[in-house]
Design a protein around this motif. Structure first.
Motif, PDB file in Angstrom:
ATOM      1  N   ASP A  22      -0.140  -6.786  -5.910  1.00 48.23           N
ATOM      2  CA  ASP A  22       1.167  -7.247  -5.769  1.00 48.23           C
ATOM      3  C   ASP A  22       1.886  -8.286  -7.001  1.00 48.23           C
ATOM      4  OD1 ASP A  22       1.246  -6.152  -3.100  1.00 48.23           O
ATOM      5  OD2 ASP A  22       1.221  -7.862  -2.025  1.00 48.23           O
TER       6      ASP A  22
ATOM      7  N   ALA B   3       1.045  -8.770   0.998  1.00 47.84           N
ATOM      8  CA  ALA B   3       1.735  -9.570   1.760  1.00 47.84           C
ATOM      9  C   ALA B   3       2.096  -9.521   2.908  1.00 47.84           C
ATOM     10  CB  ALA B   3       3.241  -9.943   1.094  1.00 47.84           C
ATOM     11  N   ALA B   4       2.317  -7.901   3.453  1.00 48.12           N
ATOM     12  CA  ALA B   4       2.481  -7.461   4.467  1.00 48.12           C
ATOM     13  C   ALA B   4       1.052  -7.640   5.479  1.00 48.12           C
ATOM     14  CB  ALA B   4       2.880  -6.085   4.401  1.00 48.12           C
TER      15      ALA B   4
ATOM     16  N   GLU C  40       8.515  -6.140   0.345  1.00 47.16           N
ATOM     17  CA  GLU C  40       7.100  -6.781   0.866  1.00 47.16           C
ATOM     18  C   GLU C  40       6.203  -5.845   0.121  1.00 47.16           C
ATOM     19  OE1 GLU C  40       5.625  -9.398   4.392  1.00 47.16           O
ATOM     20  OE2 GLU C  40       6.132  -7.162   4.828  1.00 47.16           O
TER      21      GLU C  40
ATOM     22  N   ARG D 223       1.276 -11.278   6.504  1.00 54.92           N
ATOM     23  CA  ARG D 223       2.107 -11.462   7.476  1.00 54.92           C
ATOM     24  C   ARG D 223       1.923 -10.958   8.936  1.00 54.92           C
ATOM     25  NH1 ARG D 223       5.372  -8.335   9.557  1.00 54.92           N
ATOM     26  NH2 ARG D 223       5.141  -7.036   7.943  1.00 54.92           N
TER      27      ARG D 223
END
Length: 515
Positions: free
Chosen positions: A214, A229-230, A225, A233
């Motif tokens: 990322d 990050a996914a 995204e 989350r």
């Protein structure tokens, strides 16, 4: 009194400057015209830790006090992270948070409470460390009946899937409320920290790779995204989570050596005498004695505390870091010079081995910017460290084998997949991680992936005072002096390069603006 960071241009009046080199330190003259980036001095902004914790729990960033979420019959889990952060002298801020959360829970009639040490793939904390971080009352009360325990990334019975492809400690999924406690000197994505420190080994490995990609290969557009990050989350959304984060000041040296954190021309006569005594001690003392001096606990204070949702606390933490760590610099340098701190998140109490040194420079310091790198693409990085091939068999048991067996065949992380799987499954490394106080066997692979990602941004990486065989094994070059290193780098950066020295520790974040 707190002072902002600044950039000094070396001239004829500039004294030799302090450079850390792992288990040593030196005063190094710099060429005239070199830029020296000093971090902010935040010691003058301290607040009362207990009062700041109470205020944050009473009024979270999202508005609701923590007490409103506590009621009889719920299952409460308090996770304690940032275990690599040395415990404060006196009462650690994490102890203040945990004790006040437990007091609120007792008042609300909450009986089912577990305190969980979030060590990820890092060493299990010793009883002494737990006492320093949590205090005797919490440790004695919760250890007796198993309500204080350490996360185990390899214990399948204690892990469960909370989101697609994300396995966390099962206690989190079974809880009605999770209070995550952490501290540090700068900004933090508290959600990513929690997932990384309380996940299964497989999840942690995927997350580390995804978050690195990322950063290295940003997605097209802020609305897209990344995979890392996914993962974070999806896990955070699956948990009833409240984050509590304390931001600490930048005092990193023990009280007897606090002058090392000040500008060199401000050293008083007594401190200069202490410096000469320190240099003599470091020359003759055995390794363990040197580390006991340089890694002694600093008198670190609390700047602020906040509680709320992970997103709110992460944003707040980033804002606080802007004043605590950020220094504006103009343009990119041709040559970046940096030292290696005595203590990193990877080596508390142990030697700064070649892998940790390389990670500190290329994986951490080089990436500590708000946007553009501090050194131009194709530029040179010059670092100070002996790179002696000395590894801790107790804390980093797999690093020596990685250094000798893996790096002798390839330095490309993409070609290390089979070796990493073998190290991850190795019974000896697994036993030391689960039963003793060692990092998991995959640690050197993750450090090296970060090292190579940083090295690919620049041309030359040159180590001053380094063991040449160690430097060559890692694909780098060695030089005897800074002048020699600049001569080696001249092939790629010319004879009159723009030189920038990041004067750390303390840690700083470079805010690179257009020249």
């Amino acid at each position: 009194m707190a002072r902002p960071g600044f950039v000094l241009t070396v001239d004829d009046r500039t004294p030799p400057l302090l450079v850390s080199e792992g288990d040593g330190v030196r005063l190094q003259p710099f060429p005239k015209g070199a830029e020296v980036v000093y971090p902010p001095d935040t010691a003058g902004r301290r607040v009362d830790a207990a009062a700041a914790v109470a205020a944050s729990l009473a009024e979270g960033l999202d508005g609701a006090p923590l007490a409103d979420r506590l009621r009889p019959g719920i299952r409460l889990t308090v996770t304690v992270g940032a275990l690599e952060q040395p415990a404060a002298r006196g009462v650690d801020v994490r102890q203040h948070v945990v004790e006040q959360v437990l007091q609120l829970a007792a008042t609300a009639g909450v009986d089912d409470v577990v305190v969980l040490a979030a060590n990820g793939i890092g060493p299990r904390p010793t009883e002494e460390q737990l006492l320093e971080v949590l205090g005797e009352r919490v440790v004695r009360s919760f250890s007796a009946d198993g309500r204080l325990r350490t996360h185990d990334a390899l214990d399948r019975e204690q892990l469960t899937e909370v989101a697609p492809g994300v396995e966390l400690d099962a206690r989190l999924a079974d809880s009605d409320l999770v209070v995550d406690v952490s501290c540090g000197t700068g900004g933090s994505d508290v959600g990513a920290d929690l997932v990384g420190s309380l996940s299964s080994l497989d999840t942690q490995r995927r997350l580390h790779r995804a978050l690195r990609l990322d950063r290295v290969v940003p997605t097209a557009g802020a609305e897209v995204e990344g995979e890392g990050a996914a993962m974070v989350r999806s896990a955070v959304e699956a948990l009833p989570l409240v984050s509590v984060r304390a931001v600490l000041d930048q005092v990193v040296h023990p009280p007897s050596l606090e002058f090392l954190g000040r500008r060199e021309w401000e050293w008083r006569i007594r401190e200069r005498a202490t410096w000469f005594g320190l240099r003599r001690l470091l020359e003759v003392a055995p390794d363990r004695a040197r580390r006991s001096v340089l890694q002694a606990a600093p008198d670190q204070g609390v700047l602020a505390v906040a509680a709320g949702s992970p997103a709110a606390v992460s944003a707040w933490s980033a804002g606080r870091a802007a004043g605590a760590e950020r220094v504006e610099v103009k343009g990119q340098a041709d040559v970046l010079v940096c030292g290696v701190p005595h203590r990193t998140p990877i080596n508390p109490g142990t030697a700064v081995d070649p892998l940790v040194a390389a990670w500190s420079v290329l994986g951490r310091t080089l990436g500590a910017t708000t946007g553009a790198p501090v050194v131009r693409p194709g530029g040179a990085v010059i670092a100070f460290h002996p790179l002696a091939p000395t590894f801790s068999a107790r804390v980093h048991p797999s690093s020596a084998d990685f250094f000798v067996d893996v790096l002798s065949t390839t330095t490309d992380p993409e070609q290390m997949t089979e070796q990493e799987a073998r190290f991850a499954a190795d019974e000896w490394y697994t036993s030391l991680y689960r039963r003793q106080h060692a990092w998991a066997g995959v640690l050197p692979f993750q450090l090296w992936a970060d090292v190579r990602a940083g090295a690919e941004q620049v041309g030359d990486v040159i180590w001053v005072g380094a063991d040449r065989a160690s430097a060559e094994r890692m694909g780098f070059r060695a030089a005897s002096t800074l002048a020699d290193a600049l001569e080696i780098a001249s092939d790629s950066v010319g004879r009159s390069p723009r030189i920038r020295y990041l004067h750390t520790p303390p840690h700083l974040v470079a805010d690179v603006q257009e020249a």
